[in-house]
Design a protein around this motif. Structure first.
Motif, PDB file in Angstrom:
ATOM      1  N   LEU A 415      20.119  -8.211  57.726  1.00  0.00           N
ATOM      2  CA  LEU A 415      19.351  -8.467  58.982  1.00  0.00           C
ATOM      3  C   LEU A 415      18.592  -7.256  59.296  1.00  0.00           C
ATOM      4  CD1 LEU A 415      21.493 -11.193  60.965  1.00  0.00           C
ATOM      5  CD2 LEU A 415      19.793 -11.868  58.956  1.00  0.00           C
ATOM      6  N   ILE A 416      19.172  -6.163  59.649  1.00  0.00           N
ATOM      7  CA  ILE A 416      18.466  -5.009  60.103  1.00  0.00           C
ATOM      8  C   ILE A 416      18.705  -3.706  59.466  1.00  0.00           C
ATOM      9  CG2 ILE A 416      18.163  -3.445  62.106  1.00  0.00           C
ATOM     10  CD1 ILE A 416      19.295  -5.757  63.911  1.00  0.00           C
ATOM     11  N   ARG A 417      17.614  -3.139  58.741  1.00  0.00           N
ATOM     12  CA  ARG A 417      17.821  -1.981  58.117  1.00  0.00           C
ATOM     13  C   ARG A 417      17.143  -0.934  58.706  1.00  0.00           C
ATOM     14  NH1 ARG A 417      17.398  -2.417  51.809  1.00  0.00           N
ATOM     15  NH2 ARG A 417      19.798  -2.545  52.213  1.00  0.00           N
ATOM     16  N   VAL A 418      17.538   0.251  58.948  1.00  0.00           N
ATOM     17  CA  VAL A 418      17.074   1.532  59.770  1.00  0.00           C
ATOM     18  C   VAL A 418      17.113   2.560  58.590  1.00  0.00           C
ATOM     19  CG1 VAL A 418      16.876   3.071  61.556  1.00  0.00           C
ATOM     20  CG2 VAL A 418      17.754   0.684  61.803  1.00  0.00           C
ATOM     21  N   ASP A 419      16.032   3.119  58.087  1.00  0.00           N
ATOM     22  CA  ASP A 419      15.860   3.997  57.162  1.00  0.00           C
ATOM     23  C   ASP A 419      16.223   5.325  57.753  1.00  0.00           C
ATOM     24  OD1 ASP A 419      14.956   2.350  55.124  1.00  0.00           O
ATOM     25  OD2 ASP A 419      12.723   2.911  55.273  1.00  0.00           O
ATOM     26  N   ASP A 420      16.662   6.297  56.832  1.00  0.00           N
ATOM     27  CA  ASP A 420      16.939   7.764  57.225  1.00  0.00           C
ATOM     28  C   ASP A 420      15.764   8.546  57.912  1.00  0.00           C
ATOM     29  OD1 ASP A 420      19.407   7.337  56.374  1.00  0.00           O
ATOM     30  OD2 ASP A 420      19.077   8.450  54.580  1.00  0.00           O
ATOM     31  N   GLU A 435      26.145  -7.131  58.776  1.00  0.00           N
ATOM     32  CA  GLU A 435      24.725  -7.478  58.379  1.00  0.00           C
ATOM     33  C   GLU A 435      23.697  -6.320  58.798  1.00  0.00           C
ATOM     34  OE1 GLU A 435      25.100 -12.408  59.436  1.00  0.00           O
ATOM     35  OE2 GLU A 435      24.499 -10.847  61.089  1.00  0.00           O
ATOM     36  N   ALA A 436      24.227  -5.478  59.106  1.00  0.00           N
ATOM     37  CA  ALA A 436      23.154  -4.147  59.382  1.00  0.00           C
ATOM     38  C   ALA A 436      23.388  -3.160  58.382  1.00  0.00           C
ATOM     39  CB  ALA A 436      23.407  -3.711  60.945  1.00  0.00           C
ATOM     40  N   ASP A 437      22.446  -2.460  58.139  1.00  0.00           N
ATOM     41  CA  ASP A 437      22.337  -1.112  57.361  1.00  0.00           C
ATOM     42  C   ASP A 437      21.692  -0.108  58.075  1.00  0.00           C
ATOM     43  OD1 ASP A 437      22.379   0.717  55.448  1.00  0.00           O
ATOM     44  OD2 ASP A 437      20.846  -0.183  54.339  1.00  0.00           O
ATOM     45  N   ILE A 438      22.764   0.439  58.830  1.00  0.00           N
ATOM     46  CA  ILE A 438      22.110   1.375  60.062  1.00  0.00           C
ATOM     47  C   ILE A 438      23.170   2.433  60.072  1.00  0.00           C
ATOM     48  CG2 ILE A 438      21.903   1.681  62.395  1.00  0.00           C
ATOM     49  CD1 ILE A 438      21.517  -1.236  62.640  1.00  0.00           C
ATOM     50  N   ASP A 439      22.642   3.987  60.151  1.00  0.00           N
ATOM     51  CA  ASP A 439      23.518   5.150  60.254  1.00  0.00           C
ATOM     52  C   ASP A 439      23.857   5.051  61.726  1.00  0.00           C
ATOM     53  OD1 ASP A 439      24.589   7.559  60.582  1.00  0.00           O
ATOM     54  OD2 ASP A 439      23.094   8.577  59.286  1.00  0.00           O
ATOM     55  N   ARG A 440      25.078   4.830  62.021  1.00  0.00           N
ATOM     56  CA  ARG A 440      25.571   4.641  63.369  1.00  0.00           C
ATOM     57  C   ARG A 440      25.496   6.182  64.162  1.00  0.00           C
ATOM     58  NH1 ARG A 440      26.050   0.103  60.219  1.00  0.00           N
ATOM     59  NH2 ARG A 440      27.201  -1.581  61.223  1.00  0.00           N
ATOM     60  N   SER A 441      25.689   7.253  63.444  1.00  0.00           N
ATOM     61  CA  SER A 441      25.461   8.455  63.825  1.00  0.00           C
ATOM     62  C   SER A 441      24.221   8.936  64.559  1.00  0.00           C
ATOM     63  CB  SER A 441      25.969   9.505  63.034  1.00  0.00           C
ATOM     64  OG  SER A 441      25.213   9.775  61.987  1.00  0.00           O
ATOM     65  N   LYS A 442      23.232   8.154  63.963  1.00  0.00           N
ATOM     66  CA  LYS A 442      21.709   8.465  64.330  1.00  0.00           C
ATOM     67  C   LYS A 442      21.085   7.354  65.401  1.00  0.00           C
ATOM     68  CE  LYS A 442      20.449  11.252  60.408  1.00  0.00           C
ATOM     69  NZ  LYS A 442      19.357  10.912  59.196  1.00  0.00           N
ATOM     70  N   ASN A 443      21.734   6.345  65.285  1.00  0.00           N
ATOM     71  CA  ASN A 443      21.250   5.301  66.058  1.00  0.00           C
ATOM     72  C   ASN A 443      22.314   4.504  66.843  1.00  0.00           C
ATOM     73  OD1 ASN A 443      18.401   4.814  64.720  1.00  0.00           O
ATOM     74  ND2 ASN A 443      19.832   5.060  63.137  1.00  0.00           N
ATOM     75  N   THR A 444      22.023   3.917  68.185  1.00  0.00           N
ATOM     76  CA  THR A 444      22.898   3.089  68.941  1.00  0.00           C
ATOM     77  C   THR A 444      23.017   1.686  68.261  1.00  0.00           C
ATOM     78  OG1 THR A 444      22.441   4.371  70.869  1.00  0.00           O
ATOM     79  CG2 THR A 444      23.483   2.056  71.182  1.00  0.00           C
ATOM     80  N   PHE A 445      24.169   1.038  68.130  1.00  0.00           N
ATOM     81  CA  PHE A 445      24.258  -0.478  67.536  1.00  0.00           C
ATOM     82  C   PHE A 445      25.465  -1.073  68.151  1.00  0.00           C
ATOM     83  CE2 PHE A 445      26.030  -3.113  64.265  1.00  0.00           C
ATOM     84  CZ  PHE A 445      24.996  -4.169  64.173  1.00  0.00           C
TER      85      PHE A 445
END
Length: 450
Positions: A415-420, A435-445
């Protein structure tokens, strides 16, 4: 002595508007300029004029060139009728059709232009060209309540010209900086480019039917403080329904944008603008794209629907993008994507580049500090039981309605992807943990609770 500046194209003293309305309107504009020579006379001087087009079919073989402000060209009806459906009707059914062509006050763009030309084709093929250099900018030109019909598409690719969305023709083309233009209640059909506006300020494109064009609305070079509101819009698979570049303060609201545009809406370096309360429907990924550093934009309370092309004559075409791109693409800073509803209802066998991948819904490809919150995202596929029992409709309308009413079931997706290449984004209550492909260390989720 006061003079009336109301003109009826059918009553003008020279030319035949049915054979070449362009030559008639150009002669009327010449008359206006000859009569309005004083810039400052009794606190007035150049009030402009109104040109009326009664209901009828008017061929335009000479391009209309508008170089005066305060000109209004208006008719008695937008006259839209689906030429795409008409040109895909089996030959045996054509004799039973009630109408074959659009109607109302219909201007038929018969300017000879080839799709093979590559230089200034859009301007050369424009029914109405606005061009005036110098100051002040040309202002308050209005187009209202008539039809511009490109008649046929002529692209040679795939041996299917009427479905090519290419003919080198344009409806309205503003080549010069302009202020406070209004395009309202128009019908524009079967033009490769519907409305092309350069350097617009306080432009209003409102309550029009601009569809079955290669591209519908294009705001080019730069502009500000304009609105695209309450329109019915739908471009071809190789063009944009709404395109804007280098723009600030653009309001896109209450439009119904239907297939089959390459993108329903594409922003290129658009800043501090609002997209709200629209219904977007697409057959392809990339339906809404905020690209090239588009920043500080609000996208809120829209309904997005993506499904598969249901109509047999058009199933062979798409926009060339795959499902890893995402339905929504954001590449910019400090954008807000809030309280939108997104439904993706697609068949598993249509997923590209590989049927085993998970389709992406919202994809942040670059930028920082974007705020994504409280969106409802659904990815569904057709229920196998209904798929086996479903009867396909031969009509475009029937096929589209059947597709909208399908019974579906959930399908795995990202559902949500955030690139590096993007970080410091805030993503709240829009996807579950898996459902999320996110680097949690770089973004708030914050995930939706299970």
């Amino acid at each position: 002595m006061k003079t009336s500046y109301f003109y009826d194209v059918t009553k003008w003293k020279s030319g035949n508007p049915y054979e070449d309305i362009g030559a008639v309107i150009n002669d009327i504009i010449r008359d206006i300029k000859e009569k309005q020579t004083e810039r400052d006379e009794d606190d007035g001087g150049k009030p402009g004029a109104a040109i009326f087009i009664p209901s009828g079919d008017y061929h335009l073989r000479t391009q209309v060139v508008i170089d005066i402000s305060f000109l209004k060209i208006f008719g008695t009806g937008h006259g839209f009728e689906s030429s795409s459906i008409r040109f895909n009707v089996p030959d045996k059914d054509v004799p039973a059709l009630w109408e074959l062509w659009p109607g109302g006050s219909r201007v038929i763009n018969d300017i000879p232009v080839s799709v093979e030309e590559t230089v200034d084709t859009e301007e050369k093929g424009a029914a109405f060209l606005i061009r005036r250099d110098g100051n002040p900018r040309i202002s308050s030109v209005e187009f209202q309540n008539f039809c511009i019909d490109g008649l046929h598409f002529t692209g040679s690719e795939n041996g299917d010209p009427e479905n090519s969305y290419r003919n080198g023709k344009t409806g309205i083309y503003a080549a010069s900086a302009n202020d406070s233009f209004r395009i309202t209640e128009m019908g524009i059909v079967y033009c490769e480019h519907g409305v092309v506006m350069y350097d617009s300020d306080a432009l209003s494109i409102h309550d029009n039917f601009i569809a079955e064009c290669g591209n519908c609305i294009e705001l080019r070079r730069y502009g500000q403080a304009s609105k695209i509101t309450d329109n019915l819009i739908g471009a071809g698979y190789n063009g944009y329904s709404i395109f804007a570049e280098n723009f600030g303060g653009l309001l896109v609201n209450a439009n119904n944008v239907f297939p089959r545009g390459k993108s329903s809406l594409y922003f290129s370096f658009v800043q501090r603008s609002s997209i709200s309360g629209n219904r977007f429907h697409s057959f392809y990924p990339g339906m809404l794209r905020l690209e090239k550093g588009s920043s500080e934009n609000l996208v809120s309370s829209n309904h997005f629907l993506r499904d598969n092309e249901p109509w047999e004559p058009m199933k062979q075409y798409d926009n060339g993008e795959d499902d890893l791109l995402g339905l929504i693409v954001i590449n910019g800073n400090n954008n807000s994507f809030i309280s939108n509803h997104i439904s993706e209802n697609i068949q598993k066998e249509s997923i590209r580049p590989d049927t085993h991948i998970k389709p992406v819904v919202l994809h942040i490809t670059g930028g920082v500090h974007n705020y994504i919150a409280s969106n409802h995202m659904l990815v569904m596929t057709k229920d196998e039981e209904q798929q086996s029992n479903e009867k396909e409709s031969d009509s475009c309308f029937g096929a589209q309605v059947n597709a909208l009413l399908l019974k579906t079931k959930p399908m795995d997706a990202v559902l949500i992807r955030v690139d590096d290449t993007s970080w410091s984004n805030i993503i709240l209550d829009s996807a579950r943990e898996n459902e999320a492909d996110i680097d949690r260390s770089k973004n708030t989720f914050r995930a939706i609770p299970e």
